[in-house]
Design a protein around this motif. Structure first.
Motif, PDB file in Angstrom:
ATOM      1  N   ILE A 717       0.835  -1.200   0.000  1.00  6.42           N
ATOM      2  CA  ILE A 717       0.000   0.000   0.000  1.00  6.42           C
ATOM      3  C   ILE A 717       0.872   1.253   0.000  1.00  6.42           C
ATOM      4  O   ILE A 717       0.608   2.220  -0.726  1.00  6.42           O
ATOM      5  N   GLN A 718       1.935   1.257   0.791  1.00  8.99           N
ATOM      6  CA  GLN A 718       2.834   2.416   0.808  1.00  8.99           C
ATOM      7  C   GLN A 718       3.416   2.675  -0.579  1.00  8.99           C
ATOM      8  O   GLN A 718       3.473   3.812  -1.051  1.00  8.99           O
ATOM      9  N   SER A 719       3.832   1.601  -1.239  1.00  2.58           N
ATOM     10  CA  SER A 719       4.426   1.728  -2.576  1.00  2.58           C
ATOM     11  C   SER A 719       3.416   2.269  -3.579  1.00  2.58           C
ATOM     12  O   SER A 719       3.720   3.167  -4.378  1.00  2.58           O
ATOM     13  N   ASP A 720       2.177   1.732  -3.542  1.00  2.00           N
ATOM     14  CA  ASP A 720       1.143   2.180  -4.479  1.00  2.00           C
ATOM     15  C   ASP A 720       0.783   3.645  -4.262  1.00  2.00           C
ATOM     16  O   ASP A 720       0.631   4.417  -5.215  1.00  2.00           O
ATOM     17  N   VAL A 721       0.643   4.044  -2.998  1.00  2.03           N
ATOM     18  CA  VAL A 721       0.264   5.433  -2.707  1.00  2.03           C
ATOM     19  C   VAL A 721       1.378   6.391  -3.122  1.00  2.03           C
ATOM     20  O   VAL A 721       1.120   7.441  -3.722  1.00  2.03           O
ATOM     21  N   ARG A 722       2.634   6.044  -2.796  1.00  5.15           N
ATOM     22  CA  ARG A 722       3.753   6.913  -3.190  1.00  5.15           C
ATOM     23  C   ARG A 722       3.820   7.058  -4.712  1.00  5.15           C
ATOM     24  O   ARG A 722       4.039   8.156  -5.243  1.00  5.15           O
ATOM     25  N   PHE A 723       3.617   5.936  -5.411  1.00  4.86           N
ATOM     26  CA  PHE A 723       3.675   5.950  -6.878  1.00  4.86           C
ATOM     27  C   PHE A 723       2.575   6.855  -7.447  1.00  4.86           C
ATOM     28  O   PHE A 723       2.802   7.664  -8.353  1.00  4.86           O
ATOM     29  N   MET A 724       1.353   6.732  -6.894  1.00  2.00           N
ATOM     30  CA  MET A 724       0.234   7.549  -7.364  1.00  2.00           C
ATOM     31  C   MET A 724       0.489   9.029  -7.081  1.00  2.00           C
ATOM     32  O   MET A 724       0.268   9.890  -7.942  1.00  2.00           O
ATOM     33  N   MET A 725       0.947   9.347  -5.864  1.00  2.00           N
ATOM     34  CA  MET A 725       1.203  10.733  -5.502  1.00  2.00           C
ATOM     35  C   MET A 725       2.268  11.366  -6.400  1.00  2.00           C
ATOM     36  O   MET A 725       2.133  12.504  -6.854  1.00  2.00           O
TER      37      MET A 725
END
Length: 766
Positions: A717-725
């Motif tokens: 989840i951390q990776s996905d959110v950072r990537f989206m941001m």
């Protein structure tokens, strides 16, 4: 004292930033003509057109490879109307194209006198436009690139007494007169010289004649043919309409009389031309030289005939008997080969327009007993209700050309105005697209509700209800901006022919005459921005909706019914695509291998094993193999047989035989591969949010991004959110705060499910 001395020296050495060039003899002027004929053989129309081209760069066509392009270009008019201006004028794309067509038409048509009326509603910026245009014209015309030469006569005057005064005393008096701006209309001067004995009468042509007009009309063509060396320019000079004036026009009455009388005395045209000099025609709006601008309240001058008794007496002495060279001219002479402008056709300007009737129709008017020719650019500003003034001038109608200046209809230009008035910092207060949507609402009030051209093109507007309003105003705004939306289906893109495009752009002549004016929109933006701009919260669509719905309650006709709902749906679709694009990071190499393997495999029956000639992969060709890839291509179970057959047919008839074998293209550059690849990617992006829709942890992780608690979520989840941001900021211009807000907005409003239930890709045809 040192500081004072230094400051005074600075003032002493300052000569002004305007171009200055000494007078030159006629022979020297001809040398300039030979060296730079394009610059030195031009009238005011050509100088005006060159000025616009100088400040406005070549237009850009975002769809230059489109065979249906109508040359509807983006012109950057900032150097002409914005830079260096106290009150900038922002030309939208529609008006910029209109202006460039107006300028180009001046050079290709018959250059007869016309009056060009810039017509528009109150608050459309007409006065600002014309003031900035004239300011730039004056600036350009007084530079080496824009200079145009005029005639100056230099006549030897005998040292004798005229009217009881010696010539020396007369010289002193006239020099004094010329130094006073209040009497600047006295054009002649008597000057003794050190180099030559006696006195000289320096007499600039009051009508600012071009020096070449002193070459007798009967031999002018032959003279220029023998003078000029540039064959390419000579072909233009002798054949193009923009140079007809060179062979058609005659010098003013004063210059013509001087030439004839000197020829009688000297008997040799070359001796006459020794008295002719050339100097740059210096334009000065404030002095009324070359540019005269009249406001409705400016009273008309009672001095219809201008002269100077001292100069006239001198001419009478030189060319006895008296009257052979009449030194008479009008106020129009001061703007001959210049610009005469009327700011609004009202009050005294109505009378001035009536006075222009004969001048524009015939190019001449009477000054006492002589005829004076006037070849100038005539501009006027007009409000729609003032057109009744022209009903009494029916014969004048063919000499009137309207250039419309309606309210801004290009949302990009509308936003530029807000940024100019309120500052560039306003961008930071809005979520992306919201500021543009404010402009869309303003522009919507200016568009007519029904568009026959749009309905003739899009015959079923309802199919675009997720991205557009039922009246297609949002789509029309995009077209006016020069953008063809990607959400249009393939059939409608093909139907968007040049003929239909021209019809839509032509409708802009009727749009922009109603709705919120420029002043109204600035006032409303100020109210909106003051109400919602905060440091801890970006302005979003809910605020915009609340603000404009309040106005719709006061005036139900301000916007078409349902427009704000349609605008919100279009916004939701756009932000959803941004979030999906920002989460998408599939393996592009694997996607390419899947498509190449599929294109190869459709040529074989299920149950066989083959090695793909493109990837080298050993393929177990089966229904499961086909369905795995076809599901990502969004092919339904019912359409699999037909879809495979169409791909196989396209592969054998075109891709393999023509593009690969004949044209030697790699498979990844073939049309079939590109179509399948686009479809594959589109489907993956549509599904990219599915895993996160019911994941409350994902929503909370977005909300707590940049906080210490964010580290408590699992690594995926951390990776996905950072990537989206990161992608929302880098690809779509969001701030970190804006990226958080829009991510939560998409999930909380369930936009993925809403759109996935209704969006249709359309029929795929390889």
């Amino acid at each position: 004292m040192g500081a004072l001395t230094k400051a005074m020296q600075t003032l002493q050495h300052y000569k002004g930033d305007r171009f200055r060039q000494a007078d030159m003899s006629f022979a020297e002027f001809l040398g300039e003509v030979i060296e730079r004929p394009e610059r030195n053989i031009r009238n005011v129309i050509k100088v005006y057109a060159d000025m616009v081209r100088h400040f406005v760069r070549d237009g850009q066509d975002e769809y230059r490879n489109d065979p249906e392009s109508i040359n509807y270009l983006h012109y950057d008019c900032s150097r002409l109307f914005v830079e260096g201006s106290d009150r900038p004028f922002f030309a939208d794309r529609l008006f910029a194209n209109r202006l460039i067509r107006h300028v180009e038409s001046l050079l290709v048509g018959d250059q007869q006198n016309k009056i060009y009326i810039f017509d528009g509603p109150h608050g459309s910026g007409k006065s600002t436009f014309l003031n900035n245009l004239l300011r730039k014209f004056e600036e350009y015309a007084n530079t080496p690139e824009g200079t145009r030469f005029e005639v100056v006569w230099r006549l030897k005057v005998p040292d004798l007494v005229v009217g009881g005064h010696s010539m020396a005393s007369l010289a002193g008096k006239i020099s004094q007169l010329l130094s006073e701006e209040a009497n600047s209309e006295v054009e002649g001067s008597l000057t003794p010289t050190k180099e030559e004995s006696g006195n000289w009468l320096t007499l600039p042509c009051p009508s600012h004649d071009h020096p070449l007009l002193l070459i007798p009309k009967e031999i002018r063509r032959q003279f220029l043919d023998e003078l000029l060396e540039n064959a390419e320019f000579k072909a233009q000079l002798f054949n193009e309409k923009k140079y007809e004036w060179v062979f058609r026009d005659e010098p003013c009455t004063i210059c013509l009389a001087l030439y004839r009388e000197l020829l009688k005395k000297e008997g040799d045209p070359l001796k006459v031309l020794e008295s002719v000099h050339a100097r740059p025609y210096m334009f000065n709006r404030r002095m009324g030289t070359g540019i005269s601008v009249f406001n409705p309240g400016d009273r008309r001058s009672q001095r219809n005939v201008r002269t100077d008794e001292t100069v006239q007496r001198t001419l009478n002495t030189l060319f006895a008997p008296a009257g052979k060279v009449p030194y008479l001219y009008s106020g129009y002479a001061k703007i001959n080969n210049g610009i005469y402008a009327l700011m609004d056709i009202k009050s005294h300007n109505t009378e001035r327009l009536m006075d222009l009737h004969n001048i524009i129709s015939d190019g001449v008017h009477k000054v006492d007993h002589i005829e004076e020719r006037v070849n100038s650019l005539f501009f006027a500003l007009m409000n729609p209700e003032d057109k009744k003034v022209l009903t009494d001038l029916a014969a004048f109608s063919d000499r009137i050309e309207y250039i419309n200046i309606p309210y801004v209809l290009d949302i990009k230009t509308e936003i530029e105005i807000y940024r100019e008035v309120f500052g560039q910092h306003i961008n930071a207060s809005f979520l992306p697209r919201v500021l543009h949507n404010f402009a869309r609402v303003i522009v919507a009030t200016r568009l007519r509700t029904r568009s026959d051209a749009m309905l003739e093109w899009i015959q079923n507007p309802g199919k675009y209800e997720l991205y557009c309003d039922k009246n297609l105003q949002l789509l029309k705004m995009e077209i006016y901006t020069g953008y063809i939306p990607t959400w249009l289906d393939e059939e409608d893109v093909e139907r968007f022919t040049s003929k239909r495009r021209l019809k839509i752009i032509a409708e802009s002549e009727q749009d922009g005459w109603q709705g919120l004016s420029g002043r109204d929109s600035i006032r409303m933006f100020n109210e909106f921005y003051s109400m919602y701009a905060r440091e801890d919260k970006l302005i979003d669509m809910s605020m915009l909706g609340i603000f404009f719905r309040k106005y719709c309650k006061k005036d139900k006709t301000i916007l078409p019914m349902g427009f704000l709902d349609s605008l919100l749906r279009m916004y939701n679709y756009s932000v959803l695509q941004s979030v999906k694009e920002s989460l998408y990071y599939y393996n592009e190499e694997q996607i390419g291998r899947d498509i190449q393997n599929y294109m190869f495999a459709v040529n074989f029956e299920p149950g066989t094993t083959e090695v793909c000639r493109f990837t080298g992969d050993r393929l177990e060709i089966s229904e499961a193999f086909f369905r795995r890839i076809e599901s990502r291509l969004m092919v339904s179970t019912y359409d699999t047989t037909a879809f495979r057959a169409s791909v196989q047919r396209a592969y054998t008839s075109s891709t393999l035989t023509q593009e690969i074998l004949r044209d030697n293209l790699p498979i990844t550059q073939t049309a079939l591969y590109q179509q399948l690849h686009e479809r594959y990617i589109h489907n993956l992006k549509e599904k990219v949010l599915d895993p996160f829709l019911d994941n409350e942890n994902f929503r909370r992780a977005i909300k707590e991004f940049d906080q210490e608690s964010f580290k408590t979520y699992d690594q995926k989840i951390q990776s996905d959110v950072r990537f989206m941001m990161k992608n929302l900021q880098e690809k779509f211009g969001y701030t970190r705060q804006g990226a958080k807000e829009i991510g939560i907005y998409v999930i909380d409003n369930n936009l993925t499910r809403i759109f996935s239930e209704q969006i249709s890709l359309g029929q795929f045809t390889p």
